[in-house]
Write an enzyme that holds these catalytic residues in place. Structure first.
Site, PDB file in Angstrom:
ATOM      1  N   GLU A 165     -42.290 -29.421  18.438  1.00 27.82           N
ATOM      2  CA  GLU A 165     -41.196 -30.208  17.847  1.00 27.82           C
ATOM      3  C   GLU A 165     -40.001 -29.365  17.389  1.00 27.82           C
ATOM      4  N   TYR A 167     -40.048 -26.591  15.475  1.00 26.25           N
ATOM      5  CA  TYR A 167     -40.194 -25.869  14.201  1.00 26.25           C
ATOM      6  C   TYR A 167     -40.433 -24.383  14.481  1.00 26.25           C
ATOM      7  N   ARG A 215     -51.047 -27.407  17.898  1.00 25.36           N
ATOM      8  CA  ARG A 215     -50.119 -28.404  18.485  1.00 25.36           C
ATOM      9  C   ARG A 215     -49.145 -27.640  19.363  1.00 25.36           C
ATOM     10  N   HIS A 253     -36.892 -31.907  17.788  1.00 32.17           N
ATOM     11  CA  HIS A 253     -36.164 -32.942  17.053  1.00 32.17           C
ATOM     12  C   HIS A 253     -34.700 -33.043  17.496  1.00 32.17           C
ATOM     13  N   GLN A 340     -38.661 -48.077  11.125  1.00 28.75           N
ATOM     14  CA  GLN A 340     -37.807 -48.532  10.023  1.00 28.75           C
ATOM     15  C   GLN A 340     -38.338 -48.200   8.634  1.00 28.75           C
TER      16      GLN A 340
HETATM   17  P1  FAD Z   1     -36.176 -66.138   9.970  1.00 31.53           P
HETATM   18  O1  FAD Z   1     -36.771 -65.194  10.917  1.00 31.53           O
HETATM   19  O2  FAD Z   1     -34.784 -66.580  10.218  1.00 31.53           O
HETATM   20  O3  FAD Z   1     -37.125 -67.419   9.912  1.00 31.53           O
HETATM   21  C1  FAD Z   1     -36.769 -68.598   9.259  1.00 31.53           C
HETATM   22  C2  FAD Z   1     -37.585 -69.750   9.845  1.00 31.53           C
HETATM   23  O4  FAD Z   1     -37.411 -70.912   9.046  1.00 31.53           O
HETATM   24  C3  FAD Z   1     -37.159 -70.153  11.235  1.00 31.53           C
HETATM   25  O5  FAD Z   1     -38.270 -70.114  12.114  1.00 31.53           O
HETATM   26  C4  FAD Z   1     -36.626 -71.583  11.080  1.00 31.53           C
HETATM   27  O6  FAD Z   1     -36.907 -72.380  12.196  1.00 31.53           O
HETATM   28  C5  FAD Z   1     -37.393 -72.046   9.861  1.00 31.53           C
HETATM   29  N1  FAD Z   1     -36.752 -73.121   9.089  1.00 31.53           N
HETATM   30  C6  FAD Z   1     -35.535 -73.114   8.506  1.00 31.53           C
HETATM   31  N2  FAD Z   1     -35.347 -74.257   7.821  1.00 31.53           N
HETATM   32  C7  FAD Z   1     -36.472 -75.004   7.975  1.00 31.53           C
HETATM   33  C8  FAD Z   1     -36.897 -76.263   7.467  1.00 31.53           C
HETATM   34  N3  FAD Z   1     -36.157 -76.979   6.645  1.00 31.53           N
HETATM   35  N4  FAD Z   1     -38.114 -76.714   7.825  1.00 31.53           N
HETATM   36  C9  FAD Z   1     -38.909 -75.982   8.654  1.00 31.53           C
HETATM   37  N5  FAD Z   1     -38.553 -74.786   9.125  1.00 31.53           N
HETATM   38  C10 FAD Z   1     -37.358 -74.297   8.788  1.00 31.53           C
HETATM   39  N6  FAD Z   1     -35.214 -56.970  12.045  1.00 31.53           N
HETATM   40  C11 FAD Z   1     -35.778 -55.786  11.960  1.00 31.53           C
HETATM   41  O7  FAD Z   1     -36.289 -55.427  10.901  1.00 31.53           O
HETATM   42  N7  FAD Z   1     -35.827 -54.946  13.027  1.00 31.53           N
HETATM   43  C12 FAD Z   1     -35.317 -55.292  14.202  1.00 31.53           C
HETATM   44  O8  FAD Z   1     -35.367 -54.498  15.144  1.00 31.53           O
HETATM   45  C13 FAD Z   1     -34.710 -56.547  14.330  1.00 31.53           C
HETATM   46  N8  FAD Z   1     -34.176 -56.913  15.498  1.00 31.53           N
HETATM   47  C14 FAD Z   1     -33.599 -58.130  15.586  1.00 31.53           C
HETATM   48  C15 FAD Z   1     -33.059 -58.509  16.800  1.00 31.53           C
HETATM   49  C16 FAD Z   1     -32.474 -59.751  16.936  1.00 31.53           C
HETATM   50  C17 FAD Z   1     -31.878 -60.138  18.248  1.00 31.53           C
HETATM   51  C18 FAD Z   1     -32.455 -60.639  15.841  1.00 31.53           C
HETATM   52  C19 FAD Z   1     -31.833 -62.004  15.972  1.00 31.53           C
HETATM   53  C20 FAD Z   1     -32.982 -60.258  14.627  1.00 31.53           C
HETATM   54  C21 FAD Z   1     -33.543 -59.007  14.500  1.00 31.53           C
HETATM   55  N9  FAD Z   1     -34.079 -58.570  13.293  1.00 31.53           N
HETATM   56  C22 FAD Z   1     -34.671 -57.366  13.208  1.00 31.53           C
HETATM   57  C23 FAD Z   1     -33.930 -59.367  12.070  1.00 31.53           C
HETATM   58  C24 FAD Z   1     -35.231 -60.061  11.677  1.00 31.53           C
HETATM   59  O9  FAD Z   1     -35.708 -60.806  12.751  1.00 31.53           O
HETATM   60  C25 FAD Z   1     -34.931 -60.916  10.460  1.00 31.53           C
HETATM   61  O10 FAD Z   1     -34.543 -60.100   9.401  1.00 31.53           O
HETATM   62  C26 FAD Z   1     -36.164 -61.701  10.042  1.00 31.53           C
HETATM   63  O11 FAD Z   1     -36.583 -62.546  11.087  1.00 31.53           O
HETATM   64  C27 FAD Z   1     -35.862 -62.540   8.813  1.00 31.53           C
HETATM   65  O12 FAD Z   1     -37.029 -63.232   8.462  1.00 31.53           O
HETATM   66  P2  FAD Z   1     -37.039 -64.574   7.658  1.00 31.53           P
HETATM   67  O13 FAD Z   1     -38.462 -64.995   7.657  1.00 31.53           O
HETATM   68  O14 FAD Z   1     -36.350 -64.420   6.376  1.00 31.53           O
HETATM   69  O15 FAD Z   1     -36.164 -65.601   8.490  1.00 31.53           O
HETATM   70  P1  NAP Z   2     -24.822 -56.867  10.259  1.00 30.00           P
HETATM   71  O1  NAP Z   2     -25.566 -55.635  10.492  1.00 30.00           O
HETATM   72  O2  NAP Z   2     -24.377 -57.199   8.902  1.00 30.00           O
HETATM   73  O3  NAP Z   2     -23.551 -56.817  11.229  1.00 30.00           O
HETATM   74  C1  NAP Z   2     -22.593 -57.797  11.249  1.00 30.00           C
HETATM   75  C2  NAP Z   2     -21.399 -57.331  12.087  1.00 30.00           C
HETATM   76  O4  NAP Z   2     -20.449 -58.349  12.116  1.00 30.00           O
HETATM   77  C3  NAP Z   2     -20.721 -56.103  11.553  1.00 30.00           C
HETATM   78  O5  NAP Z   2     -20.405 -55.290  12.663  1.00 30.00           O
HETATM   79  C4  NAP Z   2     -19.459 -56.635  10.883  1.00 30.00           C
HETATM   80  O6  NAP Z   2     -18.508 -55.605  11.096  1.00 30.00           O
HETATM   81  C5  NAP Z   2     -19.168 -57.915  11.643  1.00 30.00           C
HETATM   82  N1  NAP Z   2     -18.627 -59.002  10.823  1.00 30.00           N
HETATM   83  C6  NAP Z   2     -19.034 -59.401   9.593  1.00 30.00           C
HETATM   84  N2  NAP Z   2     -18.321 -60.473   9.195  1.00 30.00           N
HETATM   85  C7  NAP Z   2     -17.456 -60.768  10.176  1.00 30.00           C
HETATM   86  C8  NAP Z   2     -16.449 -61.767  10.331  1.00 30.00           C
HETATM   87  N3  NAP Z   2     -16.214 -62.673   9.414  1.00 30.00           N
HETATM   88  N4  NAP Z   2     -15.742 -61.769  11.482  1.00 30.00           N
HETATM   89  C9  NAP Z   2     -15.956 -60.857  12.440  1.00 30.00           C
HETATM   90  N5  NAP Z   2     -16.892 -59.872  12.320  1.00 30.00           N
HETATM   91  C10 NAP Z   2     -17.623 -59.836  11.208  1.00 30.00           C
HETATM   92  O7  NAP Z   2     -25.655 -58.110  10.763  1.00 30.00           O
HETATM   93  P2  NAP Z   2     -26.440 -58.398  12.105  1.00 30.00           P
HETATM   94  O8  NAP Z   2     -26.012 -57.553  13.245  1.00 30.00           O
HETATM   95  O9  NAP Z   2     -26.323 -59.864  12.239  1.00 30.00           O
HETATM   96  O10 NAP Z   2     -27.906 -58.028  11.757  1.00 30.00           O
HETATM   97  C11 NAP Z   2     -28.622 -58.758  10.759  1.00 30.00           C
HETATM   98  C12 NAP Z   2     -29.721 -57.912  10.228  1.00 30.00           C
HETATM   99  O11 NAP Z   2     -30.751 -57.799  11.196  1.00 30.00           O
HETATM  100  C13 NAP Z   2     -29.212 -56.548   9.904  1.00 30.00           C
HETATM  101  O12 NAP Z   2     -29.142 -56.378   8.493  1.00 30.00           O
HETATM  102  C14 NAP Z   2     -30.181 -55.630  10.528  1.00 30.00           C
HETATM  103  O13 NAP Z   2     -30.804 -54.803   9.567  1.00 30.00           O
HETATM  104  C15 NAP Z   2     -31.237 -56.497  11.179  1.00 30.00           C
HETATM  105  N6  NAP Z   2     -31.432 -55.967  12.518  1.00 30.00           N
HETATM  106  C16 NAP Z   2     -31.978 -54.757  12.628  1.00 30.00           C
HETATM  107  C17 NAP Z   2     -32.127 -54.197  13.852  1.00 30.00           C
HETATM  108  C18 NAP Z   2     -32.762 -52.839  13.983  1.00 30.00           C
HETATM  109  O14 NAP Z   2     -32.830 -52.314  15.056  1.00 30.00           O
HETATM  110  N7  NAP Z   2     -33.252 -52.256  12.940  1.00 30.00           N
HETATM  111  C19 NAP Z   2     -31.688 -54.859  14.979  1.00 30.00           C
HETATM  112  C20 NAP Z   2     -31.122 -56.099  14.826  1.00 30.00           C
HETATM  113  C21 NAP Z   2     -30.988 -56.630  13.595  1.00 30.00           C
HETATM  114  P3  NAP Z   2     -17.000 -55.679  10.624  1.00 30.00           P
HETATM  115  O15 NAP Z   2     -17.024 -56.352   9.286  1.00 30.00           O
HETATM  116  O16 NAP Z   2     -16.546 -54.256  10.598  1.00 30.00           O
HETATM  117  O17 NAP Z   2     -16.307 -56.445  11.690  1.00 30.00           O
HETATM  118 FE1  SF4 Z   3     -43.456 -47.214  11.376  1.00 23.89          FE
HETATM  119 FE2  SF4 Z   3     -44.740 -49.479  10.821  1.00 23.89          FE
HETATM  120 FE3  SF4 Z   3     -42.556 -49.541  12.371  1.00 23.89          FE
HETATM  121 FE4  SF4 Z   3     -44.885 -48.513  13.249  1.00 23.89          FE
HETATM  122  S1  SF4 Z   3     -44.463 -50.642  12.709  1.00 23.89           S
HETATM  123  S2  SF4 Z   3     -42.877 -47.593  13.478  1.00 23.89           S
HETATM  124  S3  SF4 Z   3     -45.649 -47.533  11.411  1.00 23.89           S
HETATM  125  S4  SF4 Z   3     -42.644 -48.926  10.239  1.00 23.89           S
END
Ligand code: FAD
Ligand code: NAP
Ligand code: SF4
Length: 672
Positions: A165, A167, A215, A253, A340
C-alpha cells in the site's frame, strides 16, 4: 456443504485455523487511544464469536516516526502491552485468533517526524520525510522486532508485517521512492533487504510457534514500481526468512486506480494472487472486493489462494462466517463497499463504523435489548431509515406495521442501485427483505398512510420515515416537458436525449451523470472491461501493473453544472469522490462551477458562466438540485395528538445520506 473450500481447516503447523476467512487489517480509530481498548476488545470479540478463522488488527506503529498520525496506535514500550492484552483476552475467550499488524507509515505518515528510504515527498501528504540514515534503518528494523516481541507478550497469535500500500516497506523495495546507493538501495536485491531482514530477525526473536503474515505488494499500480520478477523474488525471500503466510497487497494509496470502492468488480484482483501461487509454497491470502461467500468459495475452489481476506464485510456483519456456515448467506448484511462510515471516517479523524451496521465499533454502547414492554408501532416509509427502525423495533419484541406507498421496499435505494457501479446496493435491500420476514414486521406495500387512518388504527406511536422530495428549480423554461427530475430518469425510465445538462452536482448529480454516460452492462460486472477502462494490467507485464487506460466513449454528451464557484465534486466523499470525478472526466463530461441559469428553450440551456453568456445545446435538463423533507404526515399526526418520531430525510433533508438514515432509525428503535 455449500462452501467446502471456505470451511476447510488450514494447518499452519503449530495451529489449525477452522476456516479460510482472514479478517483483514482495518484501522478503526479505536487503536489510537488507550481508553478505547475496551471498545476495541468488544469489537474483535464479537467477530471472533462470529466464527472468523483469523483476525488482524488495524496498523500499530513500531515507533513514533512510524505513527500514521500524531499519537496514533503504537506498541514500542513495555507499558503499552497491558491495553493490547484486553484485546487478545477477549478474542481468546471467544475461541478466536488474532494477529497484530505492524505498520510503519513511512512517507505517508501525517506528521513532521516522518521518515522514508529517501527524501521524496508523497503526493498525498504535506510532509517531506527525512531520509533514514544507515543507523536509522538498523534502528527501525530493531523497532519492528521489538514491536513483534511485545505483541507476543500481549498474547497475540502472530503479527502481520505491512509491506504494501505504499508504506515504509513498500517504499524501500521500489526504485520510485528508494534512490539510496548504500546497502539498502541501488539494486532490487539491496532494496528488498529491509523487509527480508525484518522478517528474518523477527522470526529469530519470536520462535517457531508464532504466525508471521507478510503483506506483499503484488500490484503497486504506480509508475516506476516493482517488476513481477522482483515481487516474486521478494516473496521467496520473505518465505525463506520465516514468514508463515503471505497476504496480497493491491495498489499504493497514491495510485490513480480505485482498488476497493463499490464500482470495482468483485474479486477483481484475484488473478494476481493466482499468478503468484505458482511461485511460493506458503499459504496465500487474496483480497479486495470479496464480500459474499459465493465469491469467496469460487476464488478458493479455483485454487487462486488458500484464504480470503475481508475487512469491511466483517465490519458490516460480524456474523458473516456463522451465517455462511449455516448456509444462510442470504441473511448476510453485505458490505456495499461505499466507504462512507469506515474509511471516510478514518480519513476525517473520526472513529470508523458502518453504513449498513451502525453497531460496528459501537458494540459497547449501541445494544439491541429486548423491550421492557411490547408496544405497537407504525413505521411509515420503507426507505433505509424506516427499514432500520422497523426491523430493530421488531427484533426487540415490539409489534410493527411498516407502510410504503411504493410497491417495493427501499425508498431512494431503488434508484441508487440502478447507478452503474452501485450494484451492491441491491444486497442491502435483499438483506432488509429477509429481516422484515425474520423479525415479523407486518409489511404493507402500496399503501399511502394517512394521519387519520393511523390515528384510527390506534398505534402507540408512529415513526415517520417519509423521506424527501426533489427540490424544484425556477427559471424561464423550467416547466418545459424536456426538463426532467432524477425521479423521472431513474425511477420512471423517461427517455433522455443524446445531449443533456444536469443541474446540481451533488452526489445525485454525479450518479445521474454516470447513469447517462455509461453503456450497459456496467463495467463493474466485467473485470476485463473494467481493467481496460482503468488501465490495469492484470497480467502484470509492466512495472507497477499499469497500462494506458481505454475508457469506452460516453453514451451521451453531458454537462454537469453547479452555481457555486469551484470544481464540481469537491464535496463528494473523501475516499470515493476522486473516483467519481475521474470516471466522469474519462467520459468527457463537462463539469462546470459558477453557473447562473438564465432560461431553457429550443436552442438549449442559456447560462452565464463567470459573467460570460453561453448556450448549452442540449435536448434535456435533469434537475438534481437537492431535496426537501416530506414532513406533512408528521405535522398532521402531531396536530391530531398522535405520538410521532421523525427520522431520516423526513427529519432533515440537507446532507442526508443512508448512513445517517440507518443510524438514526437504529438508534431510535434501540431506545423506544
Ligand atoms: P427515502 O429513501 O426517501 O424513503 C422514504 C420512503 O417513504 C419512500 O419509499 C416513500 O415511498 C415512502 N413514503 C413517503 N410518504 C409516504 C406515506 N405517506 N405513506 C407511505 N409511504 C410513504 N446515500 C448514501 O448514503 N450513499 C449513496 O451512495 C447514495 N446514493 C444515492 C444515489 C441516488 C441516485 C439517490 C436518489 C440517492 C442516493 N443516496 C445515497 C441517498 C439515500 O438513498 C437516502 O439518503 C436515503 O434513501 C434516505 O432514506 P429515508 O429512509 O430517509 O428516505
Ligand atoms: P446535494 O449534495 O445537496 O446537491 C445538490 C446540488 O444541487 C448541489 O450541487 C447544489 O449546488 C445544487 N442546488 C441546490 N439548490 C439548488 C437550486 N435551487 N437550484 C439549482 N441548483 C441547486 O444533494 P443531492 O445530490 O440531491 O444528494 C442528496 C444526498 O444524497 C446527499 O446529501 C448525498 O450525501 C447523498 N448521496 C450520496 C452519494 C454518495 O456517493 N455518497 C451519492 C448520491 C447521493 P449549487 O447550490 O452550487 O448549485
Ligand atoms: Fe464500510 Fe460499511 Fe460501507 Fe462496507 S458497507 S464500505 S464496511 S461503511
Amino acid at each position: 456443504m455449500r462452501y467446502p473450500h471456505l470451511f476447510a481447516p488450514l494447518d499452519l503447523g503449530h495451529v489449525t485455523l477452522p476456516n479460510r476467512v482472514l479478517m483483514g487489517s482495518m484501522h478503526t480509530g479505536l487503536e489510537d487511544r488507550a481508553r478505547d481498548f475496551d471498545k476495541l476488545a468488544a469489537y474483535f470479540a464479537e467477530r471472533a464469536r462470529g466464527g472468523v478463522g483469523l483476525m488482524v488488527t488495524g496498523g500499530i506503529a513500531p515507533n513514533i516516526e512510524g505513527w500514521l498520525k500524531p499519537l496514533g496506535g503504537r506498541l514500542s514500550m513495555p507499558w503499552h502491552v497491558a491495553r493490547h492484552r484486553k484485546v487478545t483476552k477477549a478474542v481468546h475467550a471467544e475461541g478466536g485468533r488474532i494477529c497484530m499488524q505492524i505498520l510503519h507509515g513511512g512517507r505517508y505518515a501525517y506528521h513532521p517526524l516522518s521518515v522514508a528510504p529517501s527524501r521524496i515527498k508523497s503526493p498525498i501528504t504535506p510532509f517531506t520525510p527525512r531520509a533514514l540514515s544507515n543507523r536509522g534503518v538498523e534502528r527501525t528494523i530493531k523497532d519492528f522486532v521489538n514491536c513483534a516481541r511485545l505483541a507476543q507478550e500481549a498474547g497475540y497469535d502472530g503479527i502481520e508485517v505491512m509491506g504494501s500500500e505504499g508504506y515504509l516497506i513498500n517504499e524501500f523495495v521500489t526504485a520510485r521512492t528508494n534512490t539510496r546507493s548504500d546497502a539498502w538501495g541501488g539494486s532490487a536485491e539491496k532494496r528488498m533487504r529491509f523487509p527480508i531482514e525484518i522478517v528474518r530477525r523477527t522470526r529469530a526473536a519470536v520462535g517457531r510457534d508464532f504466525i508471521i503474515i507478510y503483506r506483499l505488494s503484488m500490484l503497486d499500480l504506480v509508475d516506476n514500481a516493482q517488476s513481477w520478477d522482483e515481487i516474486v523474488q521478494l516473496g521467496k525471500g520473505v518465505e525463506q526468512a520465516g514468514a508463515s503466510i503471505i497476504n496480497t497487497g493491491i495498489g499504493w494509496h497514491e495510485a490513480r486506480v480505485p482498488t476497493i470502492v463499490t464500482s470495482v468488480p468483485r474479486a477483481a484482483f484475484v488473478s494476481i494472487t493466482a499468478k503468484f501461487k505458482a511461485e511460493v509454497g506458503l499459504p496465500l491470502v487474496t483480497t479486495n472486493r470479496i464480500n459474499m461467500p459465493e465469491t469467496a468459495e469460487q476464488v478458493l475452489a479455483s485454487g487462486a489462494a488458500d484464504m480470503v481476506s475481508m475487512a469491511r464485510p466483517l465490519l458490516a456483519d460480524p456474523e458473516w462466517v456463522n451465517k455462511a456456515r449455516a448456509e444462510r448467506s442470504d441473511r448476510i448484511n453485505t458490505c456495499i463497499a461505499c466507504n462512507q462510515a469506515c474509511l471516510d471516517h478514518v480519513f476525517e479523524n473520526r472513529m470508523a463504523t458502518c453504513l449498513v451496521n451502525p453497531r460496528a465499533c459501537n458494540e459497547t454502547e449501541l445494544r439491541i435489548k429486548p423491550a421492557a414492554q411490547r408496544k405497537h408501532y407504525a413505521v411509515v416509509g420503507a426507505g433505509p431509515a424506516g427499514l432500520a427502525a422497523a426491523t430493530t423495533l421488531a427484533e426487540r419484541g415490539h409489534a410493527v406495521t411498516l407502510f410504503d406507498v411504493a410497491n417495493e421496499i427501499g425508498g431512494q435505494f431503488n434508484m441508487a442501485k440502478r447507478i452503474p457501479g452501485k450494484e451492491e446496493f441491491h444486497e442491502t435491500l435483499r438483506y432488509f427483505g429477509h429481516r422484515i420476514a425474520d423479525t415479523g414486521v407486518e409489511l404493507r406495500l402500496g399503501v399511502m398512510a394517512s394521519a387519520e387512518q393511523l390515528q384510527r388504527d390506534g398505534f402507540d406511536a408512529v415513526v415517520v420515515a417519509t423521506g424527501v422530495s426533489p427540490r424544484r428549480v425556477n427559471f424561464p423554461g423550467s416547466n418545459d416537458p424536456r426538463v426532467l427530475s432524477y425521479l423521472d430518469v431513474l425511477r420512471d425510465n423517461k427517455p433522455v436525449g443524446a445531449r443533456v445538462a444536469i443541474i446540481g452536482a451533488g452526489g445525485i448529480g454525479f450518479d445521474v451523470a454516470e447513469f447517462l454516460v455509461e453503456h450497459a452492462p456496467s463495467p463493474t460486472t466485467d473485470v476485463v472491461r473494467w481493467s481496460a477502462e482503468w488501465g490495469v494490467d492484470l497480467g502484470h507485464s509492466e512495472r507497477g501493473g499499469l497500462k494506458p487506460a481505454k475508457p469506452q466513449p460516453p453514451l451521451r454528451q453531458v454537462h454537469l453544472l453547479q452555481r457555486s464557484a469551484g470544481k464540481p465534486g469537491a464535496r463528494l466523499n473523501k475516499t470515493t469522490g476522486w473516483v467519481h470525478r475521474a470516471t466522469l472526466k474519462a467520459k468527457k463530461v463537462e463539469m462546470i462551477g459558477g453557473v447562473s441559469y438564465r432560461h431553457f428553450d429550443d436552442a438549449g440551456l442559456h447560462v452565464q458562466i463567470n459573467d460570460q453568456p453561453r448556450v448549452l445545446e442540449v435536448d434535456n435538463l435533469v434537475i438534481c438540485a437537492g431535496q426537501e423533507p416530506n414532513r406533512a404526515l408528521a405535522d398532521q399526526l402531531t396536530a391530531l395528538g398522535v405520538p410521532v418520531h421523525v427520522i431520516g430525510g423526513a427529519d432533515v433533508a440537507a446532507e442526508l445520506d443512508a448512513k445517517r438514515a440507518i443510524d438514526q432509525g437504529t438508534r431510535l428503535a434501540a431506545r423506544l
